[in-house]
Design a protein around this motif. Structure first.
Motif, PDB file in Angstrom:
ATOM      1  N   CYS A 156       0.819  -1.209   0.000  1.00 27.35           N
ATOM      2  CA  CYS A 156       0.000   0.000   0.000  1.00 27.35           C
ATOM      3  C   CYS A 156       0.856   1.263   0.000  1.00 27.35           C
ATOM      4  N   ASP A 157       2.174   1.097   0.065  1.00 26.37           N
ATOM      5  CA  ASP A 157       3.084   2.228   0.167  1.00 26.37           C
ATOM      6  C   ASP A 157       3.724   2.583  -1.176  1.00 26.37           C
ATOM      7  N   ALA A 158       3.070   2.256  -2.287  1.00 25.58           N
ATOM      8  CA  ALA A 158       3.646   2.476  -3.616  1.00 25.58           C
ATOM      9  C   ALA A 158       3.896   3.943  -3.914  1.00 25.58           C
ATOM     10  N   ASP A 159       3.159   4.856  -3.261  1.00 22.19           N
ATOM     11  CA  ASP A 159       3.354   6.278  -3.506  1.00 22.19           C
ATOM     12  C   ASP A 159       4.278   6.933  -2.480  1.00 22.19           C
ATOM     13  N   ALA A 160       4.851   6.152  -1.569  1.00 28.50           N
ATOM     14  CA  ALA A 160       5.831   6.714  -0.630  1.00 28.50           C
ATOM     15  C   ALA A 160       7.128   6.933  -1.397  1.00 28.50           C
ATOM     16  N   PRO A 161       7.708   8.125  -1.317  1.00 35.17           N
ATOM     17  CA  PRO A 161       8.899   8.406  -2.132  1.00 35.17           C
ATOM     18  C   PRO A 161      10.112   7.583  -1.717  1.00 35.17           C
ATOM     19  N   VAL A 162      10.966   7.293  -2.710  1.00 35.98           N
ATOM     20  CA  VAL A 162      12.254   6.671  -2.427  1.00 35.98           C
ATOM     21  C   VAL A 162      13.331   7.730  -2.318  1.00 35.98           C
ATOM     22  N   LEU A 163      13.006   8.953  -2.773  1.00 34.50           N
ATOM     23  CA  LEU A 163      13.965  10.040  -2.755  1.00 34.50           C
ATOM     24  C   LEU A 163      13.200  11.355  -2.745  1.00 34.50           C
ATOM     25  N   THR A 164      13.609  12.280  -1.874  1.00 28.95           N
ATOM     26  CA  THR A 164      13.053  13.629  -1.869  1.00 28.95           C
ATOM     27  C   THR A 164      14.196  14.601  -2.116  1.00 28.95           C
ATOM     28  N   VAL A 165      14.015  15.474  -3.099  1.00 29.93           N
ATOM     29  CA  VAL A 165      15.059  16.415  -3.498  1.00 29.93           C
ATOM     30  C   VAL A 165      14.527  17.838  -3.397  1.00 29.93           C
ATOM     31  N   THR A 166      15.340  18.712  -2.860  1.00 28.34           N
ATOM     32  CA  THR A 166      15.064  20.145  -2.878  1.00 28.34           C
ATOM     33  C   THR A 166      16.104  20.777  -3.781  1.00 28.34           C
ATOM     34  N   ALA A 167      15.645  21.585  -4.744  1.00 28.86           N
ATOM     35  CA  ALA A 167      16.573  22.194  -5.700  1.00 28.86           C
ATOM     36  C   ALA A 167      16.121  23.604  -6.065  1.00 28.86           C
ATOM     37  N   LEU A 168      17.107  24.437  -6.356  1.00 29.33           N
ATOM     38  CA  LEU A 168      16.850  25.785  -6.859  1.00 29.33           C
ATOM     39  C   LEU A 168      16.993  25.781  -8.370  1.00 29.33           C
ATOM     40  N   LEU A 169      16.154  26.558  -9.050  1.00 28.49           N
ATOM     41  CA  LEU A 169      16.309  26.822 -10.471  1.00 28.49           C
ATOM     42  C   LEU A 169      16.807  28.260 -10.560  1.00 28.49           C
ATOM     43  N   CYS A 170      18.013  28.436 -11.113  1.00 29.13           N
ATOM     44  CA  CYS A 170      18.676  29.745 -11.080  1.00 29.13           C
ATOM     45  C   CYS A 170      18.982  30.249 -12.479  1.00 29.13           C
ATOM     46  N   ARG A 171      18.922  31.559 -12.615  1.00 29.36           N
ATOM     47  CA  ARG A 171      19.461  32.251 -13.787  1.00 29.36           C
ATOM     48  C   ARG A 171      20.694  32.987 -13.290  1.00 29.36           C
ATOM     49  N   GLY A 172      21.846  32.577 -13.761  1.00 32.28           N
ATOM     50  CA  GLY A 172      23.086  33.090 -13.180  1.00 32.28           C
ATOM     51  C   GLY A 172      23.138  32.631 -11.732  1.00 32.28           C
TER      52      GLY A 172
END
Length: 196
Positions: A156-172
């Protein structure tokens, strides 16, 4: 056949490449086009009151993975309280399969009116929209692997993440977006099948 933890490490290495957007990595990894399904979007202000720390005008939150607190968003994106932002919650699909749930905050004063219009009226993924409007690079802030062994994961845990990432999208050096992505187990299951 690669082990799951090695596959996850290779996937994370691809995500760390600043020239690669998550959608590009997913398309290569899954061998299928990636599309976005917008679950929530709202323009509002980033509010960081001292006593009550909430987002104004809506909040961005990926399913099962709360978004970062507003004070952390303001710090990472170098925004002042009251900055105009768009909050987004999306699913990313490879073909028809949901592979990522994600939340994002976009600094509206740092993007063009055309980009804002696309983000407000279409299902286009954030990264490609920003990349088309003048180049963007992805800067990973954190990556948090979880539940690596599918044998231990309840069905029942198929939607539990295997990885969580926080990222910035930057211009310069200027952040224009902040994303928190929860990558789902089917990414590794799919990879194991492809490697067999």
């Amino acid at each position: 056949m690669r082990t799951e933890s090695r596959s996850l490490a290779q996937f994370v290495a691809l995500l760390r490449e600043p020239a690669s957007l998550a959608t590009e990595v997913l398309e290569e990894w899954c061998g299928a086009p990636v599309t976005a399904e917008i679950r929530h979007r709202a323009d509002g202000q980033l509010l960081v009151p001292p006593a009550e720390r909430t987002f104004g005008g809506g909040s961005a939150q990926a399913e099962r993975a709360p978004f970062l607190p507003p004070e952390r968003v303001a710090e990472l994106m170098r925004l002042s309280t009251g900055a105009r932002v768009q909050f987004r919650t999306v699913y990313l699909r490879a073909g028809t399969e949901k592979v990522v749930t994600a939340g994002a905050v976009v600094a509206l004063e740092r993007i063009s009116p055309e980009e804002h219009a696309v983000l407000s009226t279409t299902n286009a993924p954030l990264g490609p929209v920003l990349a088309a409007g003048g180049g963007v690079r992805r800067v990973m802030v954190t990556s948090e692997p979880t539940r690596l062994d599918p044998a231990v994961r309840p069905p029942c845990d198929a939607d539990a993440p295997v990885l969580t990432v926080t990222a910035l999208l930057c211009r310069g050096t200027m952040p224009v977006g902040l994303v928190r992505e929860a990558f789902l187990p089917c990414l590794l299951d799919r990879d194991a099948v492809h490697d067999a």
